[in-house]
Design an enzyme around this catalytic site. Structure first.
Site, short mmCIF file in Angstrom:
data_model
loop_
_atom_site.label_atom_id
_atom_site.label_comp_id
_atom_site.label_asym_id
_atom_site.label_seq_id
_atom_site.Cartn_x
_atom_site.Cartn_y
_atom_site.Cartn_z
CB CYS A 95 64.59 -58.87 67.32
SG CYS A 95 65.71 -57.33 66.17
CD GLU A 125 62.17 -63.89 62.13
OE1 GLU A 125 63.51 -64.53 62.61
OE2 GLU A 125 61.90 -63.08 61.30
CB SER A 261 73.49 -65.99 69.00
OG SER A 261 74.00 -66.76 67.65
S1 SF4 Z 1 69.22 -60.99 63.41
FE1 SF4 Z 1 69.72 -59.80 64.53
S2 SF4 Z 1 68.71 -57.74 64.33
FE2 SF4 Z 1 68.37 -59.11 62.50
S3 SF4 Z 1 66.09 -59.66 63.40
FE3 SF4 Z 1 67.77 -61.32 64.00
S4 SF4 Z 1 68.09 -59.95 66.10
FE4 SF4 Z 1 66.94 -58.49 64.83
#
Ligand code: SF4
Length: 578
Positions: A95, A125, A261
């Site tokens: 992202c 992440e 999601s």
């Molecule tokens: S919530 Fe969605 S838009 Fe926000 S950082 Fe995560 S993947 Fe990206």
């Protein structure tokens, strides 16, 4: 039951981009596609991706061919390097917002800062972010952890993009008190913040809240927490089957939101089920009756038929011809029939886009096919009354309409030609549909005896083309997720939703300028000015969708169709200057 759907519900930008990239690849690739860990935390979507050849793996060991997708959460640079060394094709679906946090961590640790990541240590992440630190890095998730941070080193702090805004604020204050020179970046994604804020704002306005999304999805679980801490009785479900109908039946208004999601079709399924639950507060002839009526008009394409009738009436006046009933009836029957018959050739996508509609079609299949064919026959008979040339032209257009949706490229040649049907040509659907409407409504009447001014016909053809193009493209946008899954290359699938929206606004601007210019030049009757209303109302419909005042579903789709009917009403109200 009254249902209030959160404007922020559904795929966030990062998930949408990742899904677009993977599905685009899955629909054309023959080699397997691998993702490191699940692409998104939604079991139903992952199952669907598996059926399209997308496999989830934890290691690339033993994999010699195929494509690897780096998921939205990103991966550490070391893993990225190792992936490159395998020689496999890589699709980076990190992202952009996560990539920004990675860049902050890398650039500041390079300058000697110690990184502090506020997030879950084992979250994909955070694992990725840790890899970008070129120096010491600390991961914390409680305000108490701040005590253990070094007090004498320059610090740079970031947040996991889905971090709770309240917790991050507490930690930010604690870090600043301890180390006033620390650089602190609030990197919580606004998609997460807005979603949580909207859930809190439902408190006092709903009797309960349904949160749709994976039980393993962190951001969905956080929505549940936010809703509960706002004092709203909350139900977390993955599918409509898990709804607690007994408890929900006691509530008058229920809010619905969904994790980042959760695809549209799963949200729609839940909303549909909720709307079917009768609560004690529902009056007998309440919204349920209206909803059923809208459903029949929309799914049965009755709005489309009425829209075609109305648009033909308006186009006839715009072309400077006297109004009649034969042309609008012929166009309405033909266009209605093509919509009904083409839906049967498109069942794969409607299963995802509009499950309710797919069900409607399967239960009324025979009736709809017979009436669809009957409507084509009556349209041809009406064309016959206008002359043999008109009837031949209508038969030709009908044939094209049917050929458009069926495979015409032989199976043995499909390797060379990506498109088996005309409909498979990228972006062709919207253009073909609006051209068909334009030809039937504005051009075919030219074949009749009697003079029609070319200027009027040209303006009326482009007016119909523009209005129908915007209408069709809006439906393509609403249905983009299902179309992507089955591999239909509609305009938004091909060029993306943002560019499609820009294109539609330009088309509307061009159409407005044409009506105004043609009116001022005296090339068309003054109805041109009044038809600007349709252009404005279509622009407002786009705005309604962009600002999420309405979510794709019965109401928004009915609103889109209403724009065409408005053209007919304008025609009825307009009085030519005597
Ligand atoms: S919530 Fe969605 S838009 Fe926000 S950082 Fe995560 S993947 Fe990206």
């Amino acid at each position: 039951m009254k249902v209030r759907l959160a404007r922020t519900a559904g795929f966030c930008m990062g998930v949408r981009l990742a899904m677009e990239k993977v599905l685009a690849e899955a629909n054309k690739a023959e080699d397997p596609i691998y993702t490191f860990g699940p692409l998104i935390h939604n079991r139903q979507v992952m199952k669907l991706l598996e059926s399209k050849g997308v496999r989830t793996v934890e290691t690339m060991e033993g994999i010699r061919a195929g494509t690897v997708v780096i998921r939205a959460h990103g991966i550490p640079p070391g893993e990225r390097k190792a992936l490159k060394a395998t020689g496999l094709r890589i699709i980076d679906a990190t992202c952009p917002r996560v990539a920004r946090v990675q860049a902050i961590v890398r650039s500041h640790t390079r300058k000697g800062y110690t990184a502090v990541i506020v997030g879950e240590r084992e979250h994909a992440e955070v694992i990725g972010l840790r890899g970008y630190a070129e120096g010491p890095v600390h991961v914390i998730d409680r305000v108490e952890d701040v005590e253990a941070l070094p007090g004498d080193e320059p610090l740079v702090a970031v947040a996991q993009t889905t971090q709770d805004a309240g917790i991050f604020e507490e930690i930010r204050q604690a870090i600043q008190e301890r180390n006033p020179d620390a650089l602190i970046f609030d990197t919580i994604c606004d998609a997460t913040q807005n979603r949580q804020a909207e859930v809190s704002s439902f408190a006092g306005h709903v009797d309960g809240m349904v949160v749709v999304g994976g039980f393993h999805s962190g951001n969905t679980r956080r929505l549940v927490q936010v809703s509960e801490s706002a004092g709203i009785p909350t139900f977390h479900v993955e599918t409509e089957e898990e709804l607690d109908r007994e408890a929900l039946a006691l509530m008058g208004t229920v809010g619905v939101t969904a994790g980042a999601s959760t695809p549209n079709w799963m949200i729609k399924n839940v909303v549909r089920e909720l709307e079917r639950i009768r609560s004690p507060k529902d009056s007998r002839f309440s919204q349920a009756v209206l909803r059923n009526l809208l459903r029949i008009f929309l799914f049965g394409h009755i709005w489309v038929g009425l829209g075609a009738f109305s648009l033909t009436h308006a186009a006839t006046l715009l072309a400077g011809r006297p109004p009649d009933l034969v042309h609008p009836s012929m166009a309405a029957l033909y266009i209605w029939a093509m919509h009904v018959l083409n839906r049967f050739l498109d069942r794969g996508a409607s299963t995802y886009n509009e499950p309710d509609q797919a069900q409607f079609y399967s239960s009324h299949r025979t009736r709809l096919v017979i009436t669809g064919l009957g409507a084509v026959a009556v349209a041809l008979m009406l064309a016959w009354t206008l002359g043999i040339t008109v009837m031949v032209a209508m038969a030709g257009v009908s044939l094209l309409g049917i050929v458009y949706g069926i495979p015409i490229v032989p199976v043995r040649r499909r390797n060379r030609w990506q498109a088996a049907k005309i409909k498979d040509v990228p972006g062709s659907k919207t253009l073909a549909e609006s051209l068909a409407w334009g030809v039937v409504i504005a051009l075919i009447p030219l074949l009749e005896n009697g003079g029609t001014a070319w200027s009027g016909v040209t303006v009326s053809f482009f007016f119909v083309l523009a209005v129908v193009y915007v209408r069709s493209a809006l439906f393509d946008i609403f249905e983009v997720q299902g179309d992507m899954i089955v591999g239909i290359e509609t305009l938004p699938v091909t060029i993306g939703e943002r560019r499609t929206m820009q294109l539609l606004k330009s088309v509307l601007a061009g159409c407005g300028a044409l009506l105004l210019g043609a009116g001022l030049l005296g090339a068309v009757p003054s109805i041109a000015y009044y038809l600007l209303l349709c252009v404005i109302s279509l622009a407002l419909t786009i705005h309604t969708y962009e600002t999420r005042w309405l979510y794709p579903g019965l109401r928004l789709e009915t609103l889109v169709e209403a724009n065409l009917i408005l053209a007919g009403l304008v025609g009825l109200a307009w009085q030519p200057a005597s």
